[in-house]
Design a protein around this motif. Structure first.
Motif, short mmCIF file in Angstrom:
data_model
loop_
_atom_site.label_atom_id
_atom_site.label_comp_id
_atom_site.label_asym_id
_atom_site.label_seq_id
_atom_site.Cartn_x
_atom_site.Cartn_y
_atom_site.Cartn_z
N MET A 80 29.64 54.85 23.18
CA MET A 80 28.35 54.88 23.64
C MET A 80 27.54 55.14 22.39
N LYS A 81 26.51 54.72 22.27
CA LYS A 81 25.54 55.05 20.92
C LYS A 81 24.67 56.26 21.33
N LYS A 82 24.24 56.67 20.22
CA LYS A 82 23.37 58.15 20.35
C LYS A 82 21.77 58.00 19.87
N ILE A 83 20.91 58.56 20.49
CA ILE A 83 19.42 58.85 20.15
C ILE A 83 19.49 60.42 19.88
N LYS A 84 19.06 60.84 18.58
CA LYS A 84 19.06 62.09 18.13
C LYS A 84 17.52 62.30 18.10
N ILE A 85 16.94 63.61 18.86
CA ILE A 85 15.45 63.90 18.76
C ILE A 85 15.69 65.29 18.20
N LYS A 86 14.87 65.53 17.16
CA LYS A 86 14.75 66.96 16.66
C LYS A 86 13.25 67.27 16.84
N THR A 87 12.89 68.30 17.51
CA THR A 87 11.42 68.72 17.51
C THR A 87 11.26 70.09 16.78
N VAL A 88 10.48 70.38 16.11
CA VAL A 88 10.21 71.49 15.32
C VAL A 88 8.66 71.97 15.56
N VAL A 89 8.74 73.10 16.47
CA VAL A 89 7.23 73.70 16.63
C VAL A 89 7.26 74.72 15.52
N GLU A 90 6.00 74.77 14.70
CA GLU A 90 5.88 75.47 13.82
C GLU A 90 5.95 77.04 14.20
N SER A 91 5.28 77.38 15.16
CA SER A 91 5.12 78.73 15.89
C SER A 91 6.56 78.98 16.83
N VAL A 92 7.42 78.11 16.85
CA VAL A 92 8.54 78.10 17.79
C VAL A 92 8.39 78.03 19.16
N TYR A 93 7.29 78.46 19.56
CA TYR A 93 7.10 77.99 21.10
C TYR A 93 5.86 77.29 21.44
N ALA A 94 6.08 76.46 22.17
CA ALA A 94 4.74 75.66 22.40
C ALA A 94 4.05 76.32 23.87
N PRO A 95 2.58 76.16 24.04
CA PRO A 95 2.08 76.71 25.12
C PRO A 95 2.29 76.31 26.31
N LYS A 96 3.06 74.89 26.38
CA LYS A 96 3.31 74.07 27.38
C LYS A 96 4.59 73.20 27.18
N LYS A 97 5.48 72.98 28.08
CA LYS A 97 6.65 72.38 27.76
C LYS A 97 6.30 70.98 27.17
N ILE A 98 7.38 70.90 26.09
CA ILE A 98 7.49 69.61 25.37
C ILE A 98 8.19 68.55 26.31
#
Length: 96
Positions: free
Chosen positions: A1-19
């Motif tokens: 099976m192939k893969k999709i990799k998603i990396k998300t970096v929030v500068e302040s670490v936590y977002a005020p609402k879910k990503i």
């Protein structure tokens, strides 16, 4: 099976609402995925062959930035940044 990799970096670490991550395989609904996180993450998803639309929806704190990178077997790997309070990032590509 192939893969999709998603990396998300929030500068302040936590977002005020879910990503929210929506992975839509246009050729086979069985490969559709949904994922959410309140903070920065790196996540790999199994992916079948086909054309994909990946949508990332989120919210930044004031003067914050979120960076998203899509890679793996996903053709047209890309990185996008947003410092908008509310953002939508769309990645279009395919897996062979």
């Amino acid at each position: 099976m192939k893969k999709i990799k998603i990396k998300t970096v929030v500068e302040s670490v936590y977002a005020p609402k879910k990503i929210n991550v929506i992975i839509n395989n246009l050729d086979n609904d069985l490969h559709d995925k949904y994922f959410e996180s309140q903070k920065s993450f790196t996540q790999e998803f199994e992916a079948g062959v086909g054309r994909y639309v990946i949508t990332i929806v989120g919210m930044n704190q004031i003067n914050d930035t979120t960076t998203v990178t899509v890679s793996g077997d996903f053709k047209l790997s890309d990185t996008k940044h947003s410092n908008e309070e509310n953002y939508v990032m769309v990645f279009i590509g395919e897996i062979n």
